[in-house]
Enzyme design. Sequence first.
Site, mmCIF file in Angstrom:
data_model
loop_
_atom_site.group_PDB
_atom_site.id
_atom_site.type_symbol
_atom_site.label_atom_id
_atom_site.label_comp_id
_atom_site.label_asym_id
_atom_site.label_seq_id
_atom_site.Cartn_x
_atom_site.Cartn_y
_atom_site.Cartn_z
ATOM 1 N N ASP A 145 0.841 -1.195 0.000
ATOM 2 C CA ASP A 145 0.000 0.000 0.000
ATOM 3 C C ASP A 145 0.878 1.248 0.000
ATOM 4 O O ASP A 145 1.652 1.463 0.938
ATOM 5 C CB ASP A 145 -0.897 0.030 1.234
ATOM 6 C CG ASP A 145 -2.032 -0.972 1.165
ATOM 7 O OD1 ASP A 145 -2.236 -1.562 0.081
ATOM 8 O OD2 ASP A 145 -2.704 -1.169 2.192
ATOM 9 N N LYS B 89 -6.257 -7.000 0.173
ATOM 10 C CA LYS B 89 -7.408 -7.465 0.941
ATOM 11 C C LYS B 89 -7.184 -8.849 1.540
ATOM 12 O O LYS B 89 -7.621 -9.130 2.663
ATOM 13 C CB LYS B 89 -8.670 -7.449 0.078
ATOM 14 C CG LYS B 89 -9.036 -6.047 -0.422
ATOM 15 C CD LYS B 89 -10.391 -6.008 -1.068
ATOM 16 C CE LYS B 89 -11.506 -6.066 -0.066
ATOM 17 N NZ LYS B 89 -11.550 -4.903 0.845
ATOM 18 N N ASN C 20 -20.277 -3.776 1.270
ATOM 19 C CA ASN C 20 -20.574 -2.430 1.745
ATOM 20 C C ASN C 20 -21.604 -1.806 0.807
ATOM 21 O O ASN C 20 -22.112 -2.455 -0.115
ATOM 22 C CB ASN C 20 -19.306 -1.576 1.864
ATOM 23 C CG ASN C 20 -18.599 -1.375 0.525
ATOM 24 O OD1 ASN C 20 -19.172 -1.550 -0.551
ATOM 25 N ND2 ASN C 20 -17.331 -0.998 0.583
ATOM 26 N N THR D 272 -22.354 -4.025 5.418
ATOM 27 C CA THR D 272 -21.663 -3.164 6.381
ATOM 28 C C THR D 272 -22.045 -1.715 6.114
ATOM 29 O O THR D 272 -22.148 -1.283 4.965
ATOM 30 C CB THR D 272 -20.139 -3.342 6.306
ATOM 31 O OG1 THR D 272 -19.675 -2.990 4.999
ATOM 32 C CG2 THR D 272 -19.758 -4.792 6.586
ATOM 33 N N GLY E 149 -22.860 0.481 11.819
ATOM 34 C CA GLY E 149 -22.844 -0.945 12.129
ATOM 35 C C GLY E 149 -23.027 -1.804 10.894
ATOM 36 O O GLY E 149 -22.346 -1.612 9.887
ATOM 37 N N ASP F 69 -11.775 -5.071 5.675
ATOM 38 C CA ASP F 69 -11.063 -6.356 5.720
ATOM 39 C C ASP F 69 -11.002 -6.890 7.146
ATOM 40 O O ASP F 69 -11.146 -8.094 7.377
ATOM 41 C CB ASP F 69 -9.649 -6.189 5.163
ATOM 42 C CG ASP F 69 -9.647 -5.691 3.733
ATOM 43 O OD1 ASP F 69 -10.577 -6.030 2.983
ATOM 44 O OD2 ASP F 69 -8.705 -4.951 3.368
ATOM 45 N N GLY G 14 -3.283 3.468 8.604
ATOM 46 C CA GLY G 14 -2.807 2.287 7.913
ATOM 47 C C GLY G 14 -3.828 1.175 7.928
ATOM 48 O O GLY G 14 -4.934 1.308 8.458
#
Length: 309
Positions: free
Chosen positions: A15, A42, A182, A226, A231, A258, A293
């Site tokens: 990353d 991921k 998500n 998610t 929540g 993740d 991070g």
Amino acid sequence: MYDYDLLVVGSANADLVVGVERRPGAGETVLGGDLAVHPGGKGANQAVAAARLGARTALLARVGDDGHGRLLRDSLRSAGVDTAAVLTGGAPTGVALITVDPSGDNSIVVSPGANARLTEDDVRAEVLGAARVVSAQLEIPPATVAAVVRALPEGTRFVLNPSPPRPLPGEVLAACDPLVVNEHEARVLLGDEETGGTGEPGEVPADPADWARRLLALGPRSVVVTLGAEGALVCDASGVRAVPSVAVAAVDTTGAGDAFTAALAWRLGAGEELPVAAAYAARVGAAAVTRRGAQESYPTAAEVAALDA
């Protein structure tokens, strides 16, 4: 007797992170802060998150024979992840280019590199059979994910976060228990032609409970949506239930999804019911956003317990 509580099949990236005052628009250049290089991807993120919590974890992935690959192996091993199935070669290690704004929101572009060379031939039934739960994402080739599903032994649970989102074949959807998405991933999987109750093509209806029910109708055994600070929702044949989160001051949301998925998969493998496992996963995700991070932000079980106290 299983060798692992969780086997993650997925990506391992370096990353490259830059903080920005605001994320650039199309054709725009903005100045950012100093570049930071972190272990990510991921798949590797999920493996590290689960191991930090105390799960016996292994990763099936592919990295390049380069400095980024060595960074990833070192990070995985230091977290307690079994790297025997982390393969080397085929291309340089994958890289994710990440911008993070002051609110903690991020934008990510991924160069798959060696992740795109994790093939069906790398999927070994004996490795899958050593784990209670197998978790996957979509930063590796879809054909490899399908090969994982076909090779799953009886009794091994399969968890999928379809990120980055794309249409999924029926055999993959049918194996998901749960499918974890998500808001963005839910909208993509449900398609852009939902009417939203207006009668005109447009966005998917804005009710997350409706997303969950519609996703369940596509074929997975269960669904988790998610919702960040709100929540999550869990959905199976018994209906839709809300799962609360913990209020925290978000610093960086990179990799929080993740951490959520890893914690969820681990707790499901330990025998917890879906709402209970999702509630624990929401606390893990909340703890992760309080530090910068991805992998370095992931909490231990003791830190999660302290957050919930």
